[in-house]
Design a protein around this motif. Structure first.
Motif, short mmCIF file in Angstrom:
data_model
loop_
_atom_site.label_atom_id
_atom_site.label_comp_id
_atom_site.label_asym_id
_atom_site.label_seq_id
_atom_site.Cartn_x
_atom_site.Cartn_y
_atom_site.Cartn_z
N GLN A 163 83.92 106.19 86.24
CA GLN A 163 84.69 106.63 85.08
C GLN A 163 84.02 107.87 84.47
N PRO A 164 84.80 108.90 84.14
CA PRO A 164 84.21 110.09 83.53
C PRO A 164 84.09 109.95 82.01
N VAL A 165 83.07 110.58 81.47
CA VAL A 165 82.88 110.67 80.02
C VAL A 165 81.98 111.86 79.73
N ILE A 166 82.16 112.43 78.55
CA ILE A 166 81.33 113.54 78.10
C ILE A 166 80.63 113.12 76.82
N ILE A 167 79.35 113.43 76.73
CA ILE A 167 78.61 113.29 75.48
C ILE A 167 78.35 114.71 75.00
N ASP A 168 78.93 115.06 73.87
CA ASP A 168 78.86 116.42 73.34
C ASP A 168 77.99 116.46 72.10
N GLU A 169 76.69 116.54 72.32
CA GLU A 169 75.74 116.59 71.21
C GLU A 169 74.48 117.31 71.65
N ASP A 170 73.70 117.74 70.70
CA ASP A 170 72.41 118.35 71.03
C ASP A 170 71.49 117.26 71.56
N GLY A 171 70.65 117.62 72.48
CA GLY A 171 69.70 116.65 72.99
C GLY A 171 69.87 116.39 74.47
N PRO A 172 69.03 115.54 75.00
CA PRO A 172 68.99 115.32 76.45
C PRO A 172 70.23 114.61 77.02
N TRP A 173 71.00 113.93 76.19
CA TRP A 173 72.17 113.21 76.70
C TRP A 173 73.43 114.05 76.69
N ASN A 174 73.37 115.27 76.22
CA ASN A 174 74.53 116.16 76.26
C ASN A 174 74.94 116.36 77.71
N GLY A 175 76.22 116.14 78.02
CA GLY A 175 76.65 116.41 79.38
C GLY A 175 77.87 115.64 79.83
N TYR A 176 78.22 115.88 81.09
CA TYR A 176 79.37 115.26 81.76
C TYR A 176 78.82 114.20 82.71
N TYR A 177 79.36 113.00 82.59
CA TYR A 177 78.86 111.86 83.37
C TYR A 177 80.00 111.16 84.10
N LEU A 178 79.64 110.55 85.20
CA LEU A 178 80.48 109.56 85.87
C LEU A 178 79.66 108.29 85.91
N TYR A 179 80.27 107.18 85.51
CA TYR A 179 79.52 105.92 85.46
C TYR A 179 80.40 104.76 85.92
N THR A 180 79.74 103.70 86.34
CA THR A 180 80.42 102.47 86.71
C THR A 180 79.67 101.29 86.12
N THR A 181 80.40 100.46 85.40
CA THR A 181 79.79 99.26 84.83
C THR A 181 79.58 98.20 85.90
N GLU A 182 80.44 98.22 86.93
CA GLU A 182 80.34 97.23 87.99
C GLU A 182 79.02 97.33 88.76
N GLU A 183 78.62 98.56 89.05
CA GLU A 183 77.39 98.78 89.81
C GLU A 183 76.23 99.24 88.92
N GLU A 184 76.50 99.34 87.63
CA GLU A 184 75.50 99.79 86.66
C GLU A 184 74.80 101.06 87.14
N ALA A 185 75.65 102.07 87.39
CA ALA A 185 75.16 103.35 87.90
C ALA A 185 75.74 104.49 87.07
N VAL A 186 74.96 105.56 86.94
CA VAL A 186 75.37 106.74 86.17
C VAL A 186 74.92 107.99 86.91
N LEU A 187 75.83 108.96 87.02
CA LEU A 187 75.50 110.25 87.59
C LEU A 187 75.83 111.33 86.56
N LYS A 188 74.98 112.34 86.48
CA LYS A 188 75.16 113.44 85.52
C LYS A 188 75.28 114.75 86.28
N TRP A 189 76.24 115.58 85.87
CA TRP A 189 76.42 116.93 86.41
C TRP A 189 75.45 117.84 85.68
N VAL A 190 74.54 118.48 86.41
CA VAL A 190 73.54 119.35 85.78
C VAL A 190 73.61 120.73 86.42
N ARG A 191 73.83 121.74 85.57
CA ARG A 191 73.85 123.12 86.04
C ARG A 191 72.57 123.80 85.56
N GLU A 192 71.83 124.36 86.49
CA GLU A 192 70.55 125.01 86.15
C GLU A 192 70.70 126.49 86.02
#
Length: 91
Positions: A62-91
């Motif tokens: 499932q996609p979600v965005i956290i739009d705030e200052d700090g380390p959690w700012n970003g676009y994520y895909l997560y699944t509660t079933e597998e308890e996994a989270v991936l973050k898109w990071v552009r360097e």
């Protein structure tokens, strides 16, 4: 040109950050179409590519965005079933 990485995140820490973002009003869901499109465009997220790669690793992401200052700012895909989270990071 900037490099993109897809980074595994700690699911339990992410869950706390996501709840905090919801309470602060900094959580953006795909149903918030205008905010979603603006954030994705501004941050040059390649949603189809990210979902395709994530789908090879985990199911029902499932996609979600956290739009705030700090380390959690970003676009994520997560699944509660597998308890996994991936973050898109552009360097």
């Amino acid at each position: 040109m900037s490099q993109v990485r897809i980074v595994d995140q700690n699911y339990f820490e992410f869950s706390v950050a996501l709840r905090d973002a919801a309470s602060k009003g900094t959580r953006i869901e795909p149903r918030d179409k205008e905010k979603w499109k603006a954030w994705v465009t501004e941050h040059r997220i390649q949603e189809a590519a990210f979902r395709s790669l994530a789908g090879k690793k985990y199911e029902n992401m499932q996609p979600v965005i956290i739009d705030e200052d700090g380390p959690w700012n970003g676009y994520y895909l997560y699944t509660t079933e597998e308890e996994a989270v991936l973050k898109w990071v552009r360097e």
